[in-house]
Write a protein that holds these residues in place. Structure first.
Motif, PDB file in Angstrom:
ATOM      1  N   GLN A 108     -21.180  45.977   7.175  1.00  0.00           N
ATOM      2  CA  GLN A 108     -19.739  45.968   7.444  1.00  0.00           C
ATOM      3  C   GLN A 108     -18.985  46.768   6.386  1.00  0.00           C
ATOM      4  OE1 GLN A 108     -18.058  42.017   8.299  1.00  0.00           O
ATOM      5  NE2 GLN A 108     -20.102  41.325   8.872  1.00  0.00           N
ATOM      6  N   ALA A 109     -19.346  46.543   5.127  1.00  0.00           N
ATOM      7  CA  ALA A 109     -18.665  47.241   4.037  1.00  0.00           C
ATOM      8  C   ALA A 109     -18.871  48.747   4.119  1.00  0.00           C
ATOM      9  CB  ALA A 109     -19.177  46.720   2.696  1.00  0.00           C
ATOM     10  N   LEU A 110     -20.011  49.157   4.683  1.00  0.00           N
ATOM     11  CA  LEU A 110     -20.319  50.585   4.822  1.00  0.00           C
ATOM     12  C   LEU A 110     -19.821  51.157   6.153  1.00  0.00           C
ATOM     13  CD1 LEU A 110     -23.957  50.461   3.397  1.00  0.00           C
ATOM     14  CD2 LEU A 110     -21.984  51.567   2.316  1.00  0.00           C
ATOM     15  N   GLY A 111     -19.158  50.316   6.955  1.00  0.00           N
ATOM     16  CA  GLY A 111     -18.634  50.790   8.239  1.00  0.00           C
ATOM     17  C   GLY A 111     -19.701  50.988   9.295  1.00  0.00           C
ATOM     18  N   GLN A 112     -20.857  50.373   9.111  1.00  0.00           N
ATOM     19  CA  GLN A 112     -21.972  50.507  10.062  1.00  0.00           C
ATOM     20  C   GLN A 112     -21.920  49.330  11.034  1.00  0.00           C
ATOM     21  OE1 GLN A 112     -25.162  50.545   7.179  1.00  0.00           O
ATOM     22  NE2 GLN A 112     -24.869  52.710   6.667  1.00  0.00           N
ATOM     23  N   TRP A 113     -21.007  49.405  11.973  1.00  0.00           N
ATOM     24  CA  TRP A 113     -20.666  48.242  12.778  1.00  0.00           C
ATOM     25  C   TRP A 113     -21.776  47.828  13.731  1.00  0.00           C
ATOM     26  CZ3 TRP A 113     -17.038  46.104  10.328  1.00  0.00           C
ATOM     27  CH2 TRP A 113     -16.058  46.877   9.685  1.00  0.00           C
ATOM     28  N   SER A 114     -22.465  48.789  14.343  1.00  0.00           N
ATOM     29  CA  SER A 114     -23.552  48.432  15.267  1.00  0.00           C
ATOM     30  C   SER A 114     -24.671  47.708  14.534  1.00  0.00           C
ATOM     31  CB  SER A 114     -24.101  49.683  15.955  1.00  0.00           C
ATOM     32  OG  SER A 114     -23.111  50.276  16.776  1.00  0.00           O
ATOM     33  N   LEU A 115     -25.015  48.206  13.357  1.00  0.00           N
ATOM     34  CA  LEU A 115     -26.054  47.563  12.554  1.00  0.00           C
ATOM     35  C   LEU A 115     -25.597  46.185  12.076  1.00  0.00           C
ATOM     36  CD1 LEU A 115     -27.301  50.605  10.416  1.00  0.00           C
ATOM     37  CD2 LEU A 115     -28.556  49.419  12.230  1.00  0.00           C
ATOM     38  N   THR A 119     -27.573  42.807  13.078  1.00  0.00           N
ATOM     39  CA  THR A 119     -28.136  42.007  11.992  1.00  0.00           C
ATOM     40  C   THR A 119     -27.626  40.571  12.027  1.00  0.00           C
ATOM     41  OG1 THR A 119     -28.172  44.016  10.629  1.00  0.00           O
ATOM     42  CG2 THR A 119     -28.575  41.957   9.522  1.00  0.00           C
ATOM     43  N   ILE A 120     -26.345  40.378  12.272  1.00  0.00           N
ATOM     44  CA  ILE A 120     -25.825  39.007  12.320  1.00  0.00           C
ATOM     45  C   ILE A 120     -26.329  38.292  13.567  1.00  0.00           C
ATOM     46  CG2 ILE A 120     -23.660  39.487  13.540  1.00  0.00           C
ATOM     47  CD1 ILE A 120     -24.316  36.978  10.650  1.00  0.00           C
ATOM     48  N   ARG A 121     -26.579  39.039  14.626  1.00  0.00           N
ATOM     49  CA  ARG A 121     -27.176  38.431  15.826  1.00  0.00           C
ATOM     50  C   ARG A 121     -28.572  37.892  15.493  1.00  0.00           C
ATOM     51  NH1 ARG A 121     -30.799  39.053  19.480  1.00  0.00           N
ATOM     52  NH2 ARG A 121     -31.573  40.975  18.516  1.00  0.00           N
ATOM     53  N   GLN A 122     -29.372  38.697  14.793  1.00  0.00           N
ATOM     54  CA  GLN A 122     -30.704  38.258  14.389  1.00  0.00           C
ATOM     55  C   GLN A 122     -30.621  37.048  13.454  1.00  0.00           C
ATOM     56  OE1 GLN A 122     -32.654  41.644  12.643  1.00  0.00           O
ATOM     57  NE2 GLN A 122     -32.636  42.834  14.538  1.00  0.00           N
ATOM     58  N   SER A 123     -29.618  37.046  12.591  1.00  0.00           N
ATOM     59  CA  SER A 123     -29.434  35.943  11.666  1.00  0.00           C
ATOM     60  C   SER A 123     -29.178  34.632  12.409  1.00  0.00           C
ATOM     61  CB  SER A 123     -28.266  36.241  10.716  1.00  0.00           C
ATOM     62  OG  SER A 123     -27.984  35.142   9.884  1.00  0.00           O
ATOM     63  N   ARG A 124     -28.329  34.694  13.410  1.00  0.00           N
ATOM     64  CA  ARG A 124     -28.013  33.482  14.165  1.00  0.00           C
ATOM     65  C   ARG A 124     -29.202  33.017  14.999  1.00  0.00           C
ATOM     66  NH1 ARG A 124     -21.958  33.584  16.637  1.00  0.00           N
ATOM     67  NH2 ARG A 124     -22.736  31.562  17.298  1.00  0.00           N
ATOM     68  N   VAL A 125     -29.966  33.960  15.528  1.00  0.00           N
ATOM     69  CA  VAL A 125     -31.176  33.601  16.285  1.00  0.00           C
ATOM     70  C   VAL A 125     -32.175  32.889  15.369  1.00  0.00           C
ATOM     71  CG1 VAL A 125     -33.221  34.535  17.437  1.00  0.00           C
ATOM     72  CG2 VAL A 125     -30.965  35.391  18.046  1.00  0.00           C
ATOM     73  N   ALA A 126     -32.373  33.437  14.181  1.00  0.00           N
ATOM     74  CA  ALA A 126     -33.307  32.831  13.227  1.00  0.00           C
ATOM     75  C   ALA A 126     -32.843  31.432  12.824  1.00  0.00           C
ATOM     76  CB  ALA A 126     -33.445  33.721  11.990  1.00  0.00           C
ATOM     77  N   LEU A 127     -31.532  31.270  12.655  1.00  0.00           N
ATOM     78  CA  LEU A 127     -30.985  29.961  12.293  1.00  0.00           C
ATOM     79  C   LEU A 127     -31.233  28.943  13.398  1.00  0.00           C
ATOM     80  CD1 LEU A 127     -29.291  28.226  10.341  1.00  0.00           C
ATOM     81  CD2 LEU A 127     -27.244  29.059  11.526  1.00  0.00           C
ATOM     82  N   MET A 128     -31.002  29.335  14.641  1.00  0.00           N
ATOM     83  CA  MET A 128     -31.212  28.428  15.759  1.00  0.00           C
ATOM     84  C   MET A 128     -32.693  28.097  15.923  1.00  0.00           C
ATOM     85  SD  MET A 128     -28.323  27.539  16.789  1.00  0.00           S
ATOM     86  CE  MET A 128     -28.993  26.559  18.136  1.00  0.00           C
ATOM     87  N   GLN A 129     -33.569  29.071  15.692  1.00  0.00           N
ATOM     88  CA  GLN A 129     -35.012  28.820  15.771  1.00  0.00           C
ATOM     89  C   GLN A 129     -35.435  27.818  14.704  1.00  0.00           C
ATOM     90  OE1 GLN A 129     -36.571  32.818  15.442  1.00  0.00           O
ATOM     91  NE2 GLN A 129     -36.701  33.065  17.658  1.00  0.00           N
ATOM     92  N   PHE A 130     -34.864  27.962  13.527  1.00  0.00           N
ATOM     93  CA  PHE A 130     -35.174  27.019  12.455  1.00  0.00           C
ATOM     94  C   PHE A 130     -34.764  25.608  12.842  1.00  0.00           C
ATOM     95  CE2 PHE A 130     -33.749  24.510   8.855  1.00  0.00           C
ATOM     96  CZ  PHE A 130     -34.866  24.526   8.031  1.00  0.00           C
ATOM     97  N   VAL A 131     -33.558  25.483  13.387  1.00  0.00           N
ATOM     98  CA  VAL A 131     -33.052  24.166  13.776  1.00  0.00           C
ATOM     99  C   VAL A 131     -33.919  23.563  14.878  1.00  0.00           C
ATOM    100  CG1 VAL A 131     -31.108  22.950  14.820  1.00  0.00           C
ATOM    101  CG2 VAL A 131     -30.704  24.673  13.063  1.00  0.00           C
ATOM    102  N   GLU A 132     -34.294  24.383  15.864  1.00  0.00           N
ATOM    103  CA  GLU A 132     -35.120  23.888  16.961  1.00  0.00           C
ATOM    104  C   GLU A 132     -36.487  23.432  16.480  1.00  0.00           C
ATOM    105  OE1 GLU A 132     -35.210  27.112  19.691  1.00  0.00           O
ATOM    106  OE2 GLU A 132     -33.129  26.846  20.359  1.00  0.00           O
ATOM    107  N   GLU A 133     -37.018  24.117  15.481  1.00  0.00           N
ATOM    108  CA  GLU A 133     -38.340  23.763  14.960  1.00  0.00           C
ATOM    109  C   GLU A 133     -38.304  22.520  14.081  1.00  0.00           C
ATOM    110  OE1 GLU A 133     -39.553  27.211  12.873  1.00  0.00           O
ATOM    111  OE2 GLU A 133     -40.005  28.379  14.685  1.00  0.00           O
ATOM    112  N   ASN A 134     -37.152  22.206  13.528  1.00  0.00           N
ATOM    113  CA  ASN A 134     -37.067  21.119  12.551  1.00  0.00           C
ATOM    114  C   ASN A 134     -36.210  19.949  13.003  1.00  0.00           C
ATOM    115  OD1 ASN A 134     -38.356  22.194   9.800  1.00  0.00           O
ATOM    116  ND2 ASN A 134     -37.335  23.903  10.808  1.00  0.00           N
ATOM    117  N   SER A 135     -35.787  19.974  14.251  1.00  0.00           N
ATOM    118  CA  SER A 135     -34.929  18.890  14.721  1.00  0.00           C
ATOM    119  C   SER A 135     -35.222  18.574  16.178  1.00  0.00           C
ATOM    120  CB  SER A 135     -33.458  19.265  14.565  1.00  0.00           C
ATOM    121  OG  SER A 135     -32.640  18.300  15.180  1.00  0.00           O
ATOM    122  N   ALA A 136     -35.357  17.295  16.459  1.00  0.00           N
ATOM    123  CA  ALA A 136     -35.559  16.854  17.838  1.00  0.00           C
ATOM    124  C   ALA A 136     -34.309  16.172  18.380  1.00  0.00           C
ATOM    125  CB  ALA A 136     -36.741  15.896  17.921  1.00  0.00           C
ATOM    126  N   GLU A 137     -33.240  16.151  17.563  1.00  0.00           N
ATOM    127  CA  GLU A 137     -32.005  15.486  17.966  1.00  0.00           C
ATOM    128  C   GLU A 137     -31.081  16.452  18.693  1.00  0.00           C
ATOM    129  OE1 GLU A 137     -31.545  12.313  17.569  1.00  0.00           O
ATOM    130  OE2 GLU A 137     -33.416  12.004  16.460  1.00  0.00           O
TER     131      GLU A 137
END
Length: 332
Positions: A108-115, A119-137
């Motif tokens: 963002q700071a470099l104006g590379q908006w597509s990247l 990248t933040i999309r991948q970050s959120r996917v990884a976060l949700m995968q972590f939650v799914e793997e570690n939580s049954a609630e």
């Protein structure tokens, strides 16, 4: 006599077999000892290796934040990419998500908006995968530890920053509200204040001035005892802008002046320039054009002067120029 001799031979053979088995048993036990030692050594090496990876990740994340705060965005990007690769190689989804969110900030700071968006999309996917793997609630928030809550707040803070920069203000507000919820659950006072200020910026941009004012009033109450000067300056600037937009010019001038005094005491030149521009706008609204011109000239002088001091990267808000700041990771 023959039977007696045969019996003695049988005893001798049996004794030899017993002695032979005992010797072989000791030999087998002895050969097993080095193998067990090898297993113990391997486990020790793996433990040391894991500790080294932890230290390396922490160092890379911290190095990236330092470069980012100094305006060295390419260097920050390089450090955070290395941290991302290390976390991915280790299979640490949570740190991987955090490093990706930082990487998005650098893009963002470099104006590379597509990247930044990818990248933040991948970050959120990884976060949700972590939650799914570690939580049954069913409830995400209830299952997260304090560290996980803080990292989740950072991820949504970065998402809001990207949405805001691209003009998706409603989405930015929603992301920052989610970030605020995570920080509040984690009892992270400083980051929670930053998220309130971010929400106020979005509400202000959407024209909801009264709601923005309420958020900032709430944040201002917490800013009174806030040791982070960069966050204080940001709070005063944001509140002053909202007061200006709602026509409370006298209050706006007072609040902006407080922010300017703090920024001057810390040598934060870019923040001084931004505050001076806001003070110039207030002066124009009051038809005091001489004061407005004076403020604008001072702002230009601050922007062109070397030796600028950068905001503390441990705040979770944005700089006066609108650039989001990465959280201080609990891994650091």
């Amino acid at each position: 006599m023959v039977r007696w001799v045969s019996f003695l031979l049988y005893l001798l053979v049996s004794l030899c077999l017993v002695l032979g088995l005992a010797h072989n048993g000791r030999a087998i036990e002895q050969t097993n000892l080095p193998h067990q030692s090898t297993l113990n050594t391997t486990q020790q090496v793996e433990a040391v290796s894991n500790r080294a990876v932890d230290q390396s990740l922490s160092t890379l994340l911290s190095r990236g934040r330092t470069h980012y705060a100094d305006g060295q965005f390419n260097q920050a990007l390089e450090a955070w990419r290395l941290a991302t690769d290390a976390a991915q190689h280790r299979g640490d989804r949570l740190t991987y998500s955090l490093a990706l969110s930082y990487t998005s900030l650098a893009h963002q700071a470099l104006g590379q908006w597509s990247l930044a968006d990818e990248t933040i999309r991948q970050s959120r996917v990884a976060l949700m995968q972590f939650v799914e793997e570690n939580s049954a609630e069913e409830s995400l928030n209830q299952q997260l530890t304090r560290q996980q809550l803080i990292i989740s707040g950072q991820v949504f803070n970065t998402q809001g920053s990207l949405d805001f920069a691209r003009g998706n203000i409603d989405d930015a507000l929603e992301a920052w509200q989610q970030s605020s919820s995570f920080y509040q659950q984690a009892d992270e006072h400083q980051r929670y204040l930053g998220s309130l200020i971010n929400q106020a910026r979005a509400l202000h941009a959407l024209g909801y001035f009264s709601q923005a004012h309420r958020r900032l009033t709430q944040a201002q109450e917490g800013l009174a005892e806030e040791p982070n000067v960069a966050l204080k300056v940001l709070g005063f600037h944001s509140l002053g802008d909202v007061l200006y937009a709602t026509g409370e010019l006298t209050n706006a001038k007072d609040v902006l002046s407080q922010g300017l005094a703090l920024a001057q005491s810390q040598g934060m030149r870019s923040e001084q320039a931004a505050l001076l521009i806001s003070l110039g706008q207030v002066a124009e609204a009051e038809l005091d054009f001489d004061a407005a011109l004076k403020h604008y000239r001072q702002a230009v002088a601050r922007q062109s002067s070397p030796g600028e001091s950068s905001p503390d990267p441990s705040s979770s808000g944005q700089s006066s120029s609108g650039q989001s700041l990465p959280d201080q990771s609990p891994l650091a």
